[in-house]
Design an enzyme around this catalytic site. Structure first.
Site, PDB file in Angstrom:
ATOM      1  N   HIS A  84      60.612 -30.404  -3.762  1.00 15.00           N
ATOM      2  CA  HIS A  84      60.188 -29.088  -4.244  1.00 15.00           C
ATOM      3  C   HIS A  84      60.441 -28.975  -5.736  1.00 15.00           C
ATOM      4  CE1 HIS A  84      58.881 -25.124  -2.707  1.00 15.00           C
ATOM      5  NE2 HIS A  84      59.359 -24.692  -3.868  1.00 15.00           N
ATOM      6  N   ASP A 163      60.061 -15.194   2.654  1.00 16.37           N
ATOM      7  CA  ASP A 163      59.728 -15.761   1.341  1.00 16.37           C
ATOM      8  C   ASP A 163      58.272 -15.476   1.002  1.00 16.37           C
ATOM      9  OD1 ASP A 163      60.395 -17.320  -1.063  1.00 16.37           O
ATOM     10  OD2 ASP A 163      58.912 -18.717  -0.288  1.00 16.37           O
ATOM     11  N   ARG A 170      57.648 -10.840  -6.199  1.00 18.23           N
ATOM     12  CA  ARG A 170      58.305 -11.298  -7.444  1.00 18.23           C
ATOM     13  C   ARG A 170      57.260 -11.686  -8.474  1.00 18.23           C
ATOM     14  NH1 ARG A 170      60.870 -16.155  -5.630  1.00 18.23           N
ATOM     15  NH2 ARG A 170      61.837 -16.395  -7.660  1.00 18.23           N
ATOM     16  N   SER A 185      64.626 -18.677  -2.696  1.00 19.97           N
ATOM     17  CA  SER A 185      63.217 -18.892  -2.345  1.00 19.97           C
ATOM     18  C   SER A 185      62.949 -20.359  -2.049  1.00 19.97           C
ATOM     19  CB  SER A 185      62.337 -18.400  -3.510  1.00 19.97           C
ATOM     20  OG  SER A 185      61.024 -18.865  -3.375  1.00 19.97           O
ATOM     21  N   LYS A 189      62.788 -22.319   2.121  1.00 19.24           N
ATOM     22  CA  LYS A 189      61.674 -23.140   2.629  1.00 19.24           C
ATOM     23  C   LYS A 189      62.161 -24.541   3.010  1.00 19.24           C
ATOM     24  CE  LYS A 189      58.854 -22.139  -0.981  1.00 19.24           C
ATOM     25  NZ  LYS A 189      59.404 -20.956  -1.629  1.00 19.24           N
TER      26      LYS A 189
HETATM   27  N1  URA Z   1      59.288 -22.313  -6.180  1.00 16.26           N
HETATM   28  C1  URA Z   1      59.619 -21.494  -5.159  1.00 16.26           C
HETATM   29  O1  URA Z   1      59.359 -21.807  -4.007  1.00 16.26           O
HETATM   30  N2  URA Z   1      60.215 -20.334  -5.424  1.00 16.26           N
HETATM   31  C2  URA Z   1      60.528 -19.951  -6.667  1.00 16.26           C
HETATM   32  O2  URA Z   1      61.090 -18.900  -6.832  1.00 16.26           O
HETATM   33  C3  URA Z   1      60.186 -20.792  -7.743  1.00 16.26           C
HETATM   34  C4  URA Z   1      59.562 -21.987  -7.472  1.00 16.26           C
END
Ligand code: URA
Length: 439
Positions: A84, A163, A170, A185, A189
């Site tokens: 990620h 999320d 956001r 966040s 995930k």
């Molecule tokens: N990627 C994400 O999943 N969340 C964030 O807040 C920033 C980048």
């Protein structure tokens, strides 16, 4: 639906108090379940951004977000890895990493995000391929990971719905650049899907949410301690985002760039970072040596096997796999393509990468209001990287736009983001540091 009054919780955070795990859960469940509207949730997010969250609150927020949906344990016969990015400009690493890692014998089950602020989103880019779905059910995700080796999916009603809701809000309320909110966040995930290794790409620089590498290290450490506390292995690289990583800043054009990299036809920093992450996965999960892992990752790009995996992934998710052979026969094209021709000479010294991302958003490649549709066809190609020589009259990129006026406006914005100087400068490093976390 349990109706809660969010105001005492917002007021406590506004006044700098720490919230209990129960208050955090009540807030997350209340918003996700529709018990109150966007306005109180936006006030809560702004209070979190301004007053911060301590470690216990960050953990409670992450846990509440994970528990807003199901947690998934995939029965994969191959080692499972997830990756990620915390968000950047022209950051298409995931699109290359997922099929590349699958071609190397790993499995990738990945929940991604949409565009956030000035940064692009993997889901938006993928959905520019006509027909492609990212709203995979848990069963579809599991089946695809086993048959293809990789799947990239969105948050859903059953996978971290909190999320999905908070992310979109956001984006629309300038509440993204907060270490605890980003960490919760990203990690919600990652923790919702059990994998053997989480690889984090924590961006630092003008195009990142963390402008300095010290802030990025803090974000990386926050994410890693969430992983370790959950009993999960994770590694984080703090990587450079002081300029666009690849050349494409949009959606469909990013897919075209992905196809070139995956097919071994394009080198540069985007390819190098994708290889770095894939090799790290192979080293950690298969015990390969560093040199062997890098060589295998490079070979999978050059021999077409990573591109083949991408075709299979696209097909499995309902998209047209011909995009991997002839992208522009499949992808939406913008009606106006304006060449960017340099009116100056020297060396590229600096890039205001956030403003460049915002120029792409203004073209329609990202959202201004929650739920806005994006225009998959528009965007910016920009080739020079910091340190490169630029000559007057040189073609340095293209603007893909809906109208001449939008293209002209973008061109003016792009030039404002570029600093061209008389002296050559050293390119920034690609990776500043690696940090590790073992449970
Ligand atoms: N990627 C994400 O999943 N969340 C964030 O807040 C920033 C980048």
């Amino acid at each position: 639906m349990t109706v809660i009054d969010p105001r005492p919780i917002i007021a406590a955070k506004r006044d700098g108090q720490s919230l209990s795990a129960d208050e955090m859960k009540a807030f997350v469940d209340g918003y996700t379940g529709g018990s109150f509207a966007d306005a109180p949730a936006a006030a809560f997010l702004m209070a979190c951004l301004l007053n911060g969250l301590d470690d216990a609150e960050t953990l409670a927020l992450t846990r509440a977000m994970v528990e807003s949906g199901d947690t998934v344990h995939l029965a994969s016969t191959r080692p499972l890895v997830d990756k990620h990015s915390t968000g950047g400009v022209a950051d298409g690493v995931t699109l290359i990493f997922a099929p590349l890692a699958a071609a190397l014998g790993l499995s990738v089950a990945k929940l991604s995000g949409r565009g956030l602020g000035h940064t692009g989103g993997t889901l938006d880019k993928l959905e520019s391929i006509p027909g492609l779905r990212t709203d995979l059910s848990v069963e579809e995700l599991a089946r695809q990971v086993e048959t293809v080796g990789c799947a990239v999916a969105a948050q859903s009603d059953s996978l971290v719905p909190a999320d999905r809701a908070l992310y979109a809000l956001r984006d629309a309320t300038a509440t993204v650049p907060s270490i605890p909110l980003i960490a919760a966040s990203v990690m919600s995930k990652k923790l919702a899907v059990a994998t053997d290794l989480i690889l984090l790409d924590v961006k630092a620089g003008s195009g990142a949410f963390m402008k300095s590498s010290a802030q990025a290290v803090e974000l990386a450490q926050t994410c890693l301690s969430l992983a370790v506390g959950w009993g999960r292995s994770a590694l984080a690289a703090v990587t450079d985002m002081s300029q666009p990583l690849g050349d494409a800043i949009g959606n469909a054009i990013d897919i075209a760039e992905t196809v070139e990299v995956l097919g071994g036809r394009r080198g540069g920093r985007l390819r190098d970072l994708a290889v770095t992450f894939a090799a790290r996965g192979l080293e950690s999960l298969n015990g390969a040596s560093h040199d062997e892992a890098v060589a295998r990752a490079e070979a999978a790009l050059d021999d077409g096997s990573a591109l083949e995996r991408f075709a299979l992934m696209i097909q499995a998710q309902g998209g047209d796999p011909r995009v991997t052979q002839d992208p522009w026969a499949v992808l939406p094209r913008a009606p106006i393509v304006r060449p960017l021709v340099s009116d100056r000479a020297g060396f590229l010294v600096a890039v205001a990468a956030e403003d460049l991302g915002l120029a792409a958003v203004a073209l329609g490649a990202g959202r201004i209001r929650k739920g806005d549709p994006i225009d998959p066809a528009v965007g910016i190609w920009l080739r020079p990287k910091i340190g490169d020589p630029i000559e007057a009259g040189m073609l340095i990129g293209e603007v893909h736009a809906r109208s001449d006026a939008a293209a002209l406006e973008a061109e003016a914005s792009i030039w404002r983001t570029l600093t061209v100087g008389p002296e050559p400068v050293e390119p920034p490093p690609l990776v500043y540091t690696w940090l590790g976390g073992q449970p």
